[in-house]
Motif scaffolding. Structure first.
Motif, mmCIF file in Angstrom:
data_model
loop_
_atom_site.group_PDB
_atom_site.id
_atom_site.type_symbol
_atom_site.label_atom_id
_atom_site.label_comp_id
_atom_site.label_asym_id
_atom_site.label_seq_id
_atom_site.Cartn_x
_atom_site.Cartn_y
_atom_site.Cartn_z
ATOM 1 N N THR A 119 0.849 -1.195 0.000
ATOM 2 C CA THR A 119 0.000 0.000 0.000
ATOM 3 C C THR A 119 0.885 1.244 0.000
ATOM 4 O O THR A 119 1.758 1.389 0.859
ATOM 5 C CB THR A 119 -0.889 0.015 1.253
ATOM 6 O OG1 THR A 119 -1.643 -1.195 1.258
ATOM 7 C CG2 THR A 119 -1.840 1.202 1.240
ATOM 8 N N PRO A 151 1.535 5.092 0.687
ATOM 9 C CA PRO A 151 0.926 6.036 1.635
ATOM 10 C C PRO A 151 -0.048 7.007 0.946
ATOM 11 O O PRO A 151 0.217 7.480 -0.158
ATOM 12 C CB PRO A 151 2.118 6.804 2.197
ATOM 13 C CG PRO A 151 3.302 5.947 1.954
ATOM 14 C CD PRO A 151 3.004 5.119 0.747
ATOM 15 N N HIS A 168 4.901 13.664 6.486
ATOM 16 C CA HIS A 168 5.258 12.701 5.438
ATOM 17 C C HIS A 168 6.463 11.863 5.838
ATOM 18 O O HIS A 168 6.522 10.669 5.574
ATOM 19 C CB HIS A 168 5.596 13.427 4.127
ATOM 20 C CG HIS A 168 4.414 14.068 3.459
ATOM 21 N ND1 HIS A 168 4.398 14.403 2.135
ATOM 22 C CD2 HIS A 168 3.203 14.424 3.936
ATOM 23 C CE1 HIS A 168 3.232 14.950 1.820
ATOM 24 N NE2 HIS A 168 2.498 14.983 2.897
ATOM 25 N N ARG A 219 7.406 8.168 8.555
ATOM 26 C CA ARG A 219 7.669 6.741 8.316
ATOM 27 C C ARG A 219 9.073 6.488 7.760
ATOM 28 O O ARG A 219 9.522 5.352 7.743
ATOM 29 C CB ARG A 219 6.583 6.142 7.422
ATOM 30 C CG ARG A 219 6.505 6.659 6.026
ATOM 31 C CD ARG A 219 5.198 6.231 5.367
ATOM 32 N NE ARG A 219 5.334 5.093 4.462
ATOM 33 C CZ ARG A 219 4.753 3.915 4.662
ATOM 34 N NH1 ARG A 219 4.018 3.692 5.728
ATOM 35 N NH2 ARG A 219 4.901 2.957 3.782
ATOM 36 N N TRP A 220 9.753 7.541 7.299
ATOM 37 C CA TRP A 220 11.096 7.342 6.722
ATOM 38 C C TRP A 220 12.203 7.685 7.717
ATOM 39 O O TRP A 220 13.378 7.536 7.415
ATOM 40 C CB TRP A 220 11.238 8.161 5.435
ATOM 41 C CG TRP A 220 10.185 7.814 4.416
ATOM 42 C CD1 TRP A 220 9.723 6.555 4.116
ATOM 43 C CD2 TRP A 220 9.451 8.717 3.582
ATOM 44 N NE1 TRP A 220 8.745 6.634 3.151
ATOM 45 C CE2 TRP A 220 8.558 7.954 2.797
ATOM 46 C CE3 TRP A 220 9.467 10.099 3.414
ATOM 47 C CZ2 TRP A 220 7.694 8.521 1.871
ATOM 48 C CZ3 TRP A 220 8.603 10.677 2.485
ATOM 49 C CH2 TRP A 220 7.736 9.889 1.731
ATOM 50 N N HIS A 227 6.902 -3.716 4.766
ATOM 51 C CA HIS A 227 5.712 -2.892 4.516
ATOM 52 C C HIS A 227 5.974 -1.808 3.461
ATOM 53 O O HIS A 227 5.051 -1.148 3.003
ATOM 54 C CB HIS A 227 5.277 -2.212 5.813
ATOM 55 C CG HIS A 227 6.295 -1.233 6.331
ATOM 56 N ND1 HIS A 227 7.547 -1.610 6.777
ATOM 57 C CD2 HIS A 227 6.258 0.116 6.453
ATOM 58 C CE1 HIS A 227 8.233 -0.547 7.164
ATOM 59 N NE2 HIS A 227 7.467 0.516 6.967
ATOM 60 N N SER A 234 6.431 0.216 0.213
ATOM 61 C CA SER A 234 5.907 0.050 -1.148
ATOM 62 C C SER A 234 7.057 0.011 -2.154
ATOM 63 O O SER A 234 8.168 0.489 -1.880
ATOM 64 C CB SER A 234 4.944 1.187 -1.486
ATOM 65 O OG SER A 234 5.592 2.429 -1.370
ATOM 66 N N GLU A 244 8.383 3.434 -2.605
ATOM 67 C CA GLU A 244 9.234 4.029 -1.562
ATOM 68 C C GLU A 244 10.621 3.400 -1.479
ATOM 69 O O GLU A 244 11.460 3.880 -0.714
ATOM 70 C CB GLU A 244 8.558 3.891 -0.197
ATOM 71 C CG GLU A 244 7.306 4.725 -0.054
ATOM 72 C CD GLU A 244 6.548 4.286 1.179
ATOM 73 O OE1 GLU A 244 6.620 5.000 2.186
ATOM 74 O OE2 GLU A 244 5.895 3.216 1.123
#
Ligand code: FES
Ligand SMILES: [Fe+2]
Length: 459
Positions: A31, A33, A198, A201-202, A331, A333, A336
């Motif tokens: 998925t 984001p 944003h 998550r990174w 998880h 993508s 990413e």
């Protein structure tokens, strides 16, 4: 090259015919984001830009007076100054600052100018217990308070507050240290929004600088930054990456005044190559050869029958980046772990998003409208429980050194960008029309940037 010649329709919402980045996101094995899926494009007009914005000393002076003191500037990474007493000299737009790590772990920024007769207090970063001027030894504590004046009897008129080093605002996010010269204005979080959301998550705060190079380029700082704001130039400047780069499939989003994003998909051939016979293995082979950011040189990956280069590269990178980082990226993508998620924060801070070791650009006038210090860093995860690599200092490239010598294959792509820029600056000076024209969509980030700059210059 059929696509290249195909005229787009006349409306301002026109997009490159064919596949969009969002269609790739629909087909992603994970998925993607929601914030990347959102269409945050805006049409900001089609008027030409004046070349004076890049070439005029008067325009440059307006930037120095009205813009730079009022923006949050990325000044250092936390790993550059981890210990109390660590100091980083940060200079830009006619100012010089001392960033100083305090005993309580906070960071303060002082103007790096002796209040006696104006020598810069320091010209290099380091670890200090005080700021002692090398000229006559006026000395300040690292909290900016006055410590000593030699021959104190001769300066009865200098004491207390008026001898404290002037201070700039400092704020931290994600391992980045920002400063703002003027008081007031938006907080850093307000200024950066929605970027911190944003990047959650990174995890930029869990990374450190693992490569860093800089070079002075003979072009205006905006012209240099703008060479990294669109993928439109791939067709002429980086033709070797077209086999695996969906250049004109890129998605461009604009957020508020300060932040924008380009998402350029990799692992698919450029729409400009429509009609060229290119199988998925050929896409993969070109990807491996020319995108040094993603894989070590001489890596080979076989694309099985029925699978795409993009899917296979997604699998490969999830595993490889996870191993490099000591984390589980299952998880993540496909987008990413391979696309270029290039964010820009006005005026000169450009971090890539994603789970890979990410690229970070910064551009500063060096020192005038005709020269720029461009820097490229790689930010990589620190593995849990292991000490991170020591601080990597910036390698300043001489005029005759190329970026490839410092950054390998990624550097060779940057060398191609740099090849244009002195000719852009010279061309703008030679221009008969004194006008620059922008594409409505693919160059919307450049227009966005200039409209924000105008807001500073007009107020
Ligand atoms: S200029 Fe710094 S002590 Fe004199
Ligand atoms: Fe480029």
């Amino acid at each position: 090259m059929a696509e290249n010649d195909r005229p787009c329709s006349g409306d301002q919402s026109a997009r490159c015919p064919g596949r969009t980045w969002d269609e790739l996101a629909d087909a992603d094995s994970r998925t993607v984001p929601v914030f990347l899926r959102r269409d945050a494009s805006r049409h900001l007009g089609s008027a030409p830009l004046s070349t004076d914005r890049y070439t005029s000393p008067e325009f440059f002076q307006q930037e120095v007076e009205r813009m730079w003191p009022r923006v949050w500037q990325f000044a250092a990474r936390e790993e550059e100054m981890p210990q109390p007493g660590d100091v980083v000299v940060y200079e830009n737009a006619g100012r010089s600052f001392l960033l100083a790590r305090q005993p309580d772990g906070s960071v303060r920024a002082f103007h790096n100018v002796c209040l006696h007769r104006g020598r810069k207090l320091r010209t290099t970063s380091g670890n200090v217990s005080e700021f002692k001027c090398p000229y006559h030894a006026f000395t300040w504590n690292t909290d900016g308070t006055l410590k000593n004046i030699p021959c104190r009897w001769d300066f009865p008129h200098l004491e207390g507050e008026k001898m404290e080093l002037p201070e700039a605002q400092v704020a931290l996010w994600g391992g980045f240290i920002f400063i703002k010269e003027d008081a007031g204005g938006p907080t850093l979080q307000e200024f950066l929004a929605p970027l911190p959301e944003h990047f959650e998550r990174w995890q930029p705060e869990q990374r450190v600088t693992t490569a860093w190079a800089g070079k002075v380029v003979a072009a205006n700082w905006k012209a240099v930054a703008e060479a990294f704001m669109e993928a439109f130039h791939v067709i002429a400047t980086h033709p070797q990456i077209m086999a695996f780069t969906g250049d004109s499939n890129s998605k461009y989003n604009l957020y508020g005044d300060n932040v924008n994003l380009a998402i350029t998909p990799f692992g698919i051939p450029s729409p400009h190559l429509e009609g060229v016979d290119l199988d998925q293995q050929a896409v993969m082979d070109a990807f491996l050869k020319y995108n040094g950011r993603v894989v070590p040189q001489n890596t080979t990956i076989t694309v099985p029958e029925g699978r795409s280069a993009r899917e296979v590269m997604g699998d490969f990178n999830r595993k490889r980046f996870g191993e490099l980082a000591g984390r589980d990226f299952d998880h993540a993508s496909d987008a990413e772990v391979q696309d270029a998620l290039t964010y820009n924060v006005f005026p000169n801070f450009s971090p890539w998003g994603g789970f890979s070791p990410t690229v970070l650009y910064r551009w500063r006038p060096w020192p005038d409208q005709d020269h720029t210090l461009m820097e490229v860093r790689i930010l990589s995860f620190v593995r849990d429980g292991e000490p991170g690599p020591g601080m990597v200092p910036m390698r300043m490239l001489d005029a005759d050194e190329n970026w490839a010598s410092a950054l390998g294959v990624l550097g060779s792509v940057i060398d191609q960008d740099m090849g244009n820029l002195p000719h852009v600056q010279a061309g703008m000076k030679a221009s008969k029309t004194k006008k620059l024209q922008l594409g409505n969509y693919q160059e919307s980030r450049i227009r966005h940037f200039h409209q924000t700059l105008d807001k500073y210059l007009e107020t």
